[in-house]
Design an enzyme around this catalytic site. Structure first.
Site, mmCIF file in Angstrom:
data_model
loop_
_atom_site.group_PDB
_atom_site.id
_atom_site.type_symbol
_atom_site.label_atom_id
_atom_site.label_comp_id
_atom_site.label_asym_id
_atom_site.label_seq_id
_atom_site.Cartn_x
_atom_site.Cartn_y
_atom_site.Cartn_z
ATOM 1 N N HIS A 1 0.777 -1.255 0.021
ATOM 2 C CA HIS A 1 -0.222 0.116 -0.010
ATOM 3 C C HIS A 1 0.990 1.257 0.015
ATOM 4 O O HIS A 1 0.273 2.426 0.009
ATOM 5 C CB HIS A 1 -1.080 -0.072 1.149
ATOM 6 N N CYS B 1 1.051 6.544 11.914
ATOM 7 C CA CYS B 1 1.060 5.381 12.995
ATOM 8 C C CYS B 1 1.474 5.982 14.504
ATOM 9 O O CYS B 1 1.090 5.532 15.380
ATOM 10 C CB CYS B 1 1.703 4.265 12.959
HETATM 11 C C1 PLP Z 1 4.068 2.217 6.268
HETATM 12 C C2 PLP Z 1 5.625 1.646 7.061
HETATM 13 C C3 PLP Z 1 5.672 0.177 7.668
HETATM 14 C C4 PLP Z 1 4.488 -0.407 7.854
HETATM 15 O O1 PLP Z 1 3.941 -0.998 6.962
HETATM 16 P P1 PLP Z 1 2.428 -1.588 6.957
HETATM 17 O O2 PLP Z 1 2.426 -2.245 5.787
HETATM 18 O O3 PLP Z 1 1.140 -0.696 7.033
HETATM 19 O O4 PLP Z 1 2.493 -2.635 8.009
HETATM 20 C C5 PLP Z 1 6.908 0.194 8.105
HETATM 21 N N1 PLP Z 1 8.060 0.784 8.045
HETATM 22 C C6 PLP Z 1 7.900 2.058 7.104
HETATM 23 C C7 PLP Z 1 9.192 2.715 6.841
HETATM 24 C C8 PLP Z 1 6.610 2.518 6.656
HETATM 25 O O5 PLP Z 1 6.631 3.391 5.900
#
Ligand code: PLP
Length: 380
Positions: A203, A325
Site C-alpha cells: 500500500h 501510526c
Molecule cells: C508504512 C511503513 C511500515 C508499516 O507498513 P504496513 O504495511 O502499513 O504495516 C513500516 N515501515 C515504514 C518505513 C513504513 O513507512
C-alpha cells in the site's frame, strides 16, 4: 480543482487503476485457493501467486524463492527481526538499530529486549543520515542483527545501505532493511545492498493494503513466529490472499516501469514548489536533506507557526505532522528529535508528499492555501 487534495503519500498511496484492473478477476471468477491441488481453480490461483512472487522479487533484484508474502511491512519486520534474532540466539544476543526507524522496527526491538536481547540504537546526523562508521563501532562479536531502514517515512532520507550491508556481511550479522517507503520509488538491489532481509508493503507503492513481503536471502534462517500451516515455507501460515498478491505484483511492475520517469517528474514538481514557497516564505526550513531523499518527499518547518494550527486551517489539504501510526498524542516525533530539532521546532513541522497522481495544478492550490493560512495565523 477537486478538493480535498491528498499529499500524504508517506502514510499510504491510492491503488493504481491498472493494479485494480489486474486484481478484479481474482476477486470474481478466479477466486480459488492457491493451496487447492485437486482442481483448476487452485492451479490458476497458484500460478498467479507464483507469478506475483517473481514480479515482487524483480523489484528488489531478488529471486522468487526468496520472497514470503505477509500482511504488510509491520508483519514482515516483526517476522524478519524476531525470527532471525531467535534463530541466531546461540551466536549472540546483540542487535543494532537506528533512532529514526519506523515504529514497527522499534517495537520489534523493544520486544527482543524483553526476550533478553540487548539493543544498541545508533543516531543520525542533522540530515537524518546514519554514519556507517557508527554502525562499525557498534558492531560486536555477539551482534546477530542490524536493522537500518532504506528510506525514512517522515523525512524521506535515504541511507547508505550498501556500506552498511558490507560491514554486516564482514562481521557475520544479518542486515535487515525496512524498504516500505523506498521500494518502488528508488531502485533497490538486495545483492548490491548485501541485505539478508528486506521488508516491503504494497500500500506504500500504489498497491492494495493488506499485503507485504519479506525478502529472505539464501542462508538466512528464521524461526517461525506463527504456527498452523505450511504456506509460505511455514513462515507465514494461512491462505495467501491471491487478489492482493496479484495487485502487489502489478504495482511492483508499474513501479519498475515508471520509476525513473516518475522520480524525474516528482523532483521537478517538488523543486518548483519549494522555490515558490521559499519566495513566499523566506523563513522556511527544510528538515532533513534535499540531497539524498525520496522523490517528492518534503518535511518543512515554518518558524513561529504551530503545525497543528496550520493543518486545522486547511482541512481541504490532506497533510500530516508526522508518521500516521505515531499520530494522536504520541509526543514530538522521535525522528525529527533525532535530527537535533527541539520539541518546539518539531511542533512547527509538517510533511508533504507528492505522489504518482499529483498534478502541478494541485501544487499551485497547496502553495496558495498554505501561504494564505500561514499569513492568517501570523496576523491572528
Ligand atoms: C508504512 C511503513 C511500515 C508499516 O507498513 P504496513 O504495511 O502499513 O504495516 C513500516 N515501515 C515504514 C518505513 C513504513 O513507512
Amino acid at each position: 480543482m477537486k478538493l480535498p487534495i491528498y499529499m500524504d503519500c508517506h502514510a499510504t498511496t491510492p491503488v493504481d487503476p491498472g493494479v485494480l484492473e489486474a486484481m478484479l478477476p481474482f476477486l470474481r471468477e478466479h477466486f480459488g485457493n492457491a493451496a487447492s491441488r485437486t482442481h483448476s481453480f487452485g492451479w490458476v490461483a497458484e500460478e498467479a501467486v507464483d507469478r506475483a512472487r517473481v514480479q515482487v522479487a524483480e523489484l528488489l533484484g531478488g529471486e522468487a524463492r526468496e520472497v514470503v508474502f505477509t500482511c504488510g511491512a509491520t508483519e514482515s519486520i516483526f517476522l524478519g527481526l524476531c525470527g532471525a534474532a531467535r534463530a541466531r540466539r546461540e551466536h549472540g544476543a546483540h542487535v543494532i538499530t537506528t533512532a529514526i526507524e519506523h515504529k514497527a522496527v522499534l517495537g520489534s526491538c523493544a520486544w527482543l529486549e524483553t526476550q533478553g536481547f540487548e539493543v544498541t540504537t545508533v543516531g543520525v546526523d542533522r540530515r537524518g543520515i546514519v554514519d556507517p562508521d557508527e554502525i562499525r563501532a557498534a558492531l560486536r562479536p555477539d551482534t546477530v542483527l542490524v536493522a537500518v531502514m532504506a528510506a525514512n517515512n517522515e523525512i524521506g532520507t535515504l541511507q547508505p545501505l550498501a556500506e552498511i550491508g558490507a560491514l554486516c556481511r564482514a562481521r557475520g550479522a544479518v542486515f535487515h532493511s525496512d524498504a516500505a517507503q523506498a521500494a518502488g520509488k528508488v531502485s533497490l538491489d538486495v545483492g548490491e545492498i548485501g541485505c539478508g532481509l528486506m521488508s516491503l508493503s504494497a500500500h506504500k507503492l500504489y498497491g492494495p493494503a493488506g499485503i507485504g513481503a519479506l525478502f529472505i536471502a539464501p542462508g538466512v534462517t528464521l524461526a517461525p513466529l506463527l504456527h498452523g500451516g505450511a504456506q509460505e515455507r511455514g513462515l507465514r501460515p494461512g491462505t495467501v490472499p491471491v487478489a492482493l498478491a496479484v495487485g502487489f505484483a502489478a504495482a511492483a511492475e508499474v513501479a519498475r516501469r515508471e520509476m525513473a520517469r516518475e522520480a524525474q517528474r516528482l523532483t521537478a514538481y517538488c523543486d518548483r514548489f519549494l522555490r515558490r514557497l521559499r519566495r513566499a516564505r523566506p523563513d522556511l526550513k527544510v528538515n532533513g536533506t534535499l540531497e539524498a531523499r525520496l522523490p517528492g518527499y518534503l518535511n518543512l518547518r515554518f518558524p513561529g507557526i504551530q503545525a497543528e494550527d496550520l493543518l486545522a486551517t486547511v482541512p481541504e489539504l490532506m497533510l500530516a505532522t508526522g508518521a500516521a501510526c505515531a499520530s494522536g498524542g504520541a509526543g514530538p516525533s522521535p525522528v525529527l528529535r533525532a535530527l537535533g530539532l527541539s520539541a518546539e521546532e518539531v511542533a512547527e513541522s509538517i510533511r508533504i508528499s507528492l505522489g504518482r497522481f499529483t498534478t502541478e495544478a494541485e501544487l499551485d492550490v497547496v502553495l496558495e492555501r498554505l501561504t494564505a493560512a500561514i499569513a492568517r495565523l501570523e496576523s491572528a
